[in-house]
Design an enzyme around this catalytic site. Structure first.
Site, PDB file in Angstrom:
ATOM      1  N   GLU A  87      77.871 -11.677  12.674  1.00  0.00           N
ATOM      2  CA  GLU A  87      77.999 -12.384  13.962  1.00  0.00           C
ATOM      3  C   GLU A  87      76.964 -13.507  14.039  1.00  0.00           C
ATOM      4  O   GLU A  87      75.815 -13.243  14.389  1.00  0.00           O
ATOM      5  CB  GLU A  87      77.697 -11.429  15.130  1.00  0.00           C
ATOM      6  N   ILE A 117      77.896 -16.365  19.651  1.00  0.00           N
ATOM      7  CA  ILE A 117      78.109 -15.222  20.541  1.00  0.00           C
ATOM      8  C   ILE A 117      78.248 -15.709  21.983  1.00  0.00           C
ATOM      9  O   ILE A 117      77.428 -16.487  22.463  1.00  0.00           O
ATOM     10  CB  ILE A 117      76.953 -14.194  20.417  1.00  0.00           C
ATOM     11  N   HIS A 129      72.112  -5.041  16.660  1.00  0.00           N
ATOM     12  CA  HIS A 129      72.876  -6.114  17.304  1.00  0.00           C
ATOM     13  C   HIS A 129      71.961  -7.304  17.551  1.00  0.00           C
ATOM     14  O   HIS A 129      70.744  -7.149  17.765  1.00  0.00           O
ATOM     15  CB  HIS A 129      73.495  -5.630  18.621  1.00  0.00           C
TER      16      HIS A 129
HETATM   17  O1  G3P Z   1      78.974  -7.512  19.916  1.00  0.00           O
HETATM   18  C1  G3P Z   1      79.911  -8.491  20.124  1.00  0.00           C
HETATM   19  C2  G3P Z   1      79.342  -9.802  20.325  1.00  0.00           C
HETATM   20  O2  G3P Z   1      77.999 -10.014  20.162  1.00  0.00           O
HETATM   21  C3  G3P Z   1      80.211 -10.966  20.365  1.00  0.00           C
HETATM   22  O3  G3P Z   1      80.192 -11.338  21.697  1.00  0.00           O
HETATM   23  O4  G3P Z   1      81.070 -12.321  23.705  1.00  0.00           O
HETATM   24  O5  G3P Z   1      81.092 -13.626  21.572  1.00  0.00           O
HETATM   25  O6  G3P Z   1      82.654 -11.703  21.864  1.00  0.00           O
HETATM   26  P1  G3P Z   1      81.317 -12.317  22.238  1.00  0.00           P
END
Ligand code: G3P
Length: 225
Positions: free
Chosen positions: A144, A149, A96
């Site tokens: 991602e 994020i 991650h």
């Molecule tokens: O693992 C999920 C992540 O890193 C995305 O986070 O808060 O943008 O949905 P978020």
């Protein structure tokens, strides 16, 4: 437990207070209710200390947020695959953005997961790292972009080319590997856009966990499928 071919939502509990301890249990139960009411596969990824309790209380898949590339022995404070597996985890996030790993270590955890039939989800940050991850044959790559994020700006709408590029490159390298996308996803439109780009599901956190009513937010997320 491979799950490929189903639309998949993975809710990463991270270390928010709203998804820690008793709150983690309540959020997992709310996720189970949404999964039961909608038929969508929703997996939750609580902190390691909350895993055992949650797998005892809910029937939806529970994932680990991370596993260290170690064998059993003297590794104080690390997370051993056999431990989360015995705690009932059906899968794990790997690499991650908030817990990056070296390539050889990612490979080791993917292989160890496969041996005990745990679903492996390798997180990546761009099309090139997604291509590299696909060669390790995980069950899923989750793209991602780190800058999105927690931003509330959905990757499926802000950087569609990164999702499409990842889907394409993974299809070329190993079509057995599924693609998820994440970062900033929170609404039914974000989810719909992700699937339209070729992703099989989403990996998300803050948009649901920090919502005033997480169950309602989760319902909204899957409402347009
Ligand atoms: O693992 C999920 C992540 O890193 C995305 O986070 O808060 O943008 O949905 P978020």
């Amino acid at each position: 437990m491979k799950m490929k071919g189903e639309t998949l939502v993975i809710l990463n509990f991270k270390t928010y207070m709203e998804s820690t301890g008793l709150n983690a249990l309540k959020l997992a139960q709310a996720s189970e209710e949404v999964a039961d009411e909608t038929g969508i596969t929703i997996a939750v990824a609580p902190q390691a200390a909350d895993l055992w309790k949650i797998t005892e209380e809910v029937d939806i898949p529970v994932f680990s947020q991370h596993i260290d590339a170690i064998e059993a022995g003297g590794h104080t404070g690390r997370i051993l695959l056999e431990s989360v597996h015995q705690a009932g985890a059906k899968g794990t996030l790997i690499n991650h953005s908030e817990q990056r790993m070296e390539l050889a270590d990612i490979d080791m955890v993917v292989q160890k997961s496969s041996k005990v039939d745990m679903t492996s989800v390798v997180c990546t940050n761009n099309v090139d790292t997604s291509a590299a991850a696909a060669t390790l044959k995980p069950d899923f790559v989750a793209i991602e972009p780190p800058e999105l994020i927690g931003s509330g700006i959905p990757v499926s709408q802000a950087e569609p080319e990164v999702v499409e590029g990842t889907v394409q490159v993974i299809h070329d390298i190993n079509p057995k590997v599924g693609v998820l996308c994440g970062a900033g996803i929170s609404t039914g439109d974000d989810m719909k856009a992700a699937l339209k780009l070729g992703a099989e599901g989403v990996l998300l956190a803050s948009g649901i966990i920090l919502a005033p009513n997480p169950k309602e937010a989760l319902m909204g997320l899957v409402s347009k499928l």
